[in-house]
Scaffold this active site. Structure first.
Site, PDB file in Angstrom:
ATOM      1  N   HIS A 197       0.826  -1.200   0.000  1.00  8.52           N
ATOM      2  CA  HIS A 197       0.000   0.000   0.000  1.00  8.52           C
ATOM      3  C   HIS A 197       0.863   1.254   0.000  1.00  8.52           C
ATOM      4  CE1 HIS A 197      -3.183  -2.765   1.513  1.00  8.52           C
ATOM      5  NE2 HIS A 197      -3.968  -1.956   0.844  1.00  8.52           N
ATOM      6  N   GLU A 444       7.888  -8.306 -26.471  1.00 13.47           N
ATOM      7  CA  GLU A 444       8.823  -8.317 -25.345  1.00 13.47           C
ATOM      8  C   GLU A 444       9.542  -9.642 -25.178  1.00 13.47           C
ATOM      9  OE1 GLU A 444       6.514  -7.245 -21.874  1.00 13.47           O
ATOM     10  OE2 GLU A 444       4.749  -8.226 -22.684  1.00 13.47           O
ATOM     11  N   ASP A 468      11.388  -6.131 -20.563  1.00 18.17           N
ATOM     12  CA  ASP A 468      11.372  -7.591 -20.695  1.00 18.17           C
ATOM     13  C   ASP A 468      12.163  -8.051 -21.906  1.00 18.17           C
ATOM     14  OD1 ASP A 468      10.096  -8.595 -18.462  1.00 18.17           O
ATOM     15  OD2 ASP A 468       8.096  -8.297 -19.265  1.00 18.17           O
ATOM     16  N   CYS A 515       7.293   1.119 -24.790  1.00 23.03           N
ATOM     17  CA  CYS A 515       7.115   1.529 -23.397  1.00 23.03           C
ATOM     18  C   CYS A 515       8.196   0.840 -22.564  1.00 23.03           C
ATOM     19  CB  CYS A 515       5.719   1.158 -22.882  1.00 23.03           C
ATOM     20  SG  CYS A 515       5.281  -0.577 -23.034  1.00 23.03           S
TER      21      CYS A 515
END
Length: 620
Positions: A197, A444, A468, A515
């Site tokens: 969190h 990827e 990746d 990306c």
């Protein structure tokens, strides 16, 4: 300031970038103090009532907190608290506490604490981070319940003095939610991981944060106790993942200058937000943002994003600690589409696995195992619900679907079959959707890049996942500190696969984006321009920098360099060539990039990808 102090650099996990200089505030969590008390028969009823009233009071507190988070950061982050409200009325926990009071005739706070141990002990011993992080939810709820039973006020982060670096063993979800950015300028905690969190919410609030610093409280406490004459100034560098306690004058001077430079650079770059990302000789590159929550669309637009190139949907699941329904997803995707209109929004289907742990997931080599589409195909209801939600939201007209971790054509065909099934189910129910919604894949894996010409015939666009693709091409686990220095997207083998993918896309009439970390690397941006990339998607704060680079180079210059680097043998050769050409042809741009270069203080860094202009690290 004492001359006897000894500077310490403590390393942790970078989860929210940025730098802050401030005074240390050690935040101590509420520790309930109570004794076991044997009840007489007359006290049992009143003690049960005390427990029930405390549960109701806690529910009201959590609802108020949820509403506050919703107002500040949006619904999906507010849902972090929904799980806690559910926990309050967990039948086993609730009934067992009542029975404990009745049968064993013990006081409410003791009974509740004893029953809690059945939950806490196994979670505390869990090896999977996801399960350990659920412990924070239970601790948060139980602290509130116990404080209400005992009639004791909980400590609050509102007590923190303005300009503080908050140091704690851990922060509960409600404590993070209440952080005031005007008071808390940085957070360092001993516990936590990338999906905690604290990690999710500090990033959403744009508060620099480092988690997982071993023995943090002990080291900070010892330092402050041993040097009573010194002030408690510290430096938190969320980009590098370090906390510097008792910093030297040299470090303070460096960071103060850096802070001034960064503010000046941000102000300069921010002025570019309404300008076009076009090279000096007219080549246009679309710049998009990577996001995880709807609330991030505002930051994306503020930084000049012309779309969302990567919506990481798995965080919707991770933030809630439960599956997200089709209706909930549809609302989130629609809200994102509406906020980003008229710009496109690319929604990546769930990429669970790898570094994004989920319940029941335990593998020795998760990056090569059961992840992304492989996991979704084995959970068809999960996958179909998401596809239907995206399709329902596609009536807004600007959504696209992107599939992660494709390695074979059979996987693409199987995913397409599920999409057709989802369309048929919606048509049967007379639910509207965009039947022509674009479908793209993330390139990827080396197998996908090598067969890009085949894949391009069966989809509408590519998005290269550089992180990746680099780790699979170089056989380097990007999260393994021992081999992190080998991870480098400038390796000629990686560059050749990227170039091959772009050429295959254009030969088949589709566009291609990228990306990942490489999209924020100045050298990478220049090479990608030259290779003909159509779109770059990145953390939104980096968009102005990328735009500045694009606007200050010629496409022809980038083309020439990108062709030359493909003939080189090492990443260092690539770096040297680009730097030399840049300094010769665009000396002002080279100087600007040098000024923002974080490598100038490399002694603070953990082993990482090293080349001249490494300005940002992000997990894609």
């Amino acid at each position: 300031m004492s001359t006897l102090k000894k500077e310490q650099i403590l390393h942790g996990i970078s989860v929210s970038p940025g730098c802050a200089i401030g005074n240390i505030f050690i935040y101590q969590r509420f520790v309930p103090s109570y004794k076991e008390r044997i009840l007489n028969d007359a006290e049992v009823i009143s003690e049960k009532q005390k427990f029930e009233i405390a549960i109701k009071e806690t529910e009201h507190e959590l609802i108020d907190l949820k509403n506050e988070i919703h107002k500040e950061m949006g619904n999906e982050l507010a849902e972090l608290i929904s799980f806690q409200i559910t926990l309050l009325y967990d039948q086993d926990l609730y009934k067992s506490t009542i029975e404990f009071i009745e049968k064993r005739k013990r006081n409410a706070e003791f009974a509740y604490s004893e029953v809690l141990k059945r939950y806490i002990v196994p979670l505390n011993a869990a090896k999977t981070p996801f399960f350990r992080e659920r412990l924070a939810d239970i601790t948060d709820v139980s602290s509130r319940v116990l404080s209400n039973i005992l009639g004791v006020e909980l400590p609050t982060t509102y007590e923190v003095a303005p300009g503080s670096l908050l140091i704690a063993y851990d922060l509960l979800p409600s404590e993070v939610a209440l952080l005031d950015r005007n008071r808390v300028i940085g957070v360092a905690i001993e516990a936590g991981g990338k999906t905690s969190h604290t990690s999710i919410m500090t990033k959403a609030k744009e508060i620099p944060a480092v988690v997982g610093i071993e023995n943090l409280l002990k080291k900070v406490t010892i330092t402050t106790q041993n040097d009573q004459g010194a002030d408690n100034t510290a430096i938190l560098d969320g980009s590098r993942g370090v906390l510097i306690i008792e910093p030297s004058e040299k470090k303070l001077d460096f960071y103060k200058k850096e802070d001034g430079k960064i503010k000046d650079q941000k102000n300069y770059l921010f002025k570019l937000k309404e300008t076009e990302s076009t090279t000096k000789d007219g080549k246009h590159i679309d710049l998009s943002a990577n996001i995880e929550f709807v609330a991030e669309t505002l930051t994306a637009l503020d930084n000049g994003a012309r779309g969302v190139g990567l919506f990481r949907t798995e965080y919707l699941y991770l933030s809630r600690r439960r599956p997200v329904s089709e209706d909930e997803q549809e609302q989130i995707y629609s809200a994102t589409a509406i906020k980003m209109k008229p710009y496109p929004v690319i929604i990546r289907t769930f990429d669970f696995g790898g570094d994004k742990i989920i319940p029941g997931y335990a593998e020795p080599n998760p990056f090569l195992g059961w992840r992304a589409l492989r996991l979704c195909f084995d959970n068809p209801e999960l996958f179909l619900n998401q596809i239907k939600a995206i399709l329902r939201a596609s009536v807004n007209g600007n959504l696209k679907i992107m599939l992660p971790m494709i390695s074979t054509l059979d996987e693409l065909h199987q995913a397409k079959a599920y999409i057709e099934q989802a369309k048929n189910e919606l048509q049967t129910k007379n639910i509207s959707f965009d039947n022509n919604i674009e479908l793209g894949i993330m390139v990827e894996t080396p197998s996908c890049a090598l067969l890009a010409d085949r894949f391009a015939k069966e989809c509408n666009f590519f998005s290269i996942g550089s992180n990746d693709l680099t780790q699979y091409t170089l056989a380097v686990d990007r999260d393994n500190k021992r081999v992190a220095k080998l991870f480098n997207s400038l390796h000629p083998a990686v560059l050749k696969l990227i170039n091959m993918t772009i050429n295959a896309a254009h030969s088949n009439g589709i566009w291609v984006g990228l990306c990942g970390e490489f999209a924020t690397d100045p050298i990478g941006i220049i090479l990608l321009i030259g290779m003909g990339i159509d779109e770059l998607s990145m953390v939104s704060s980096m968009i102005p920098l990328a735009k500045n680079i694009i606007q200050n180079v010629n496409y022809s210059f980038a083309q020439e360099i990108s062709h030359q680097v493909l003939e080189l043998a090492t990443a260092s050769d690539v770096t040297k060539l680009v730097n030399t050409k840049l300094e010769t042809t665009y000396p002002k741009l080279a100087k600007f990039l040098h000024d923002i270069d974080s490598e100038s203080y490399s002694s603070l860094k953990k082993p990482c990808n090293k080349h001249s202009y490494n300005v940002k690290t992000e997990t894609a």
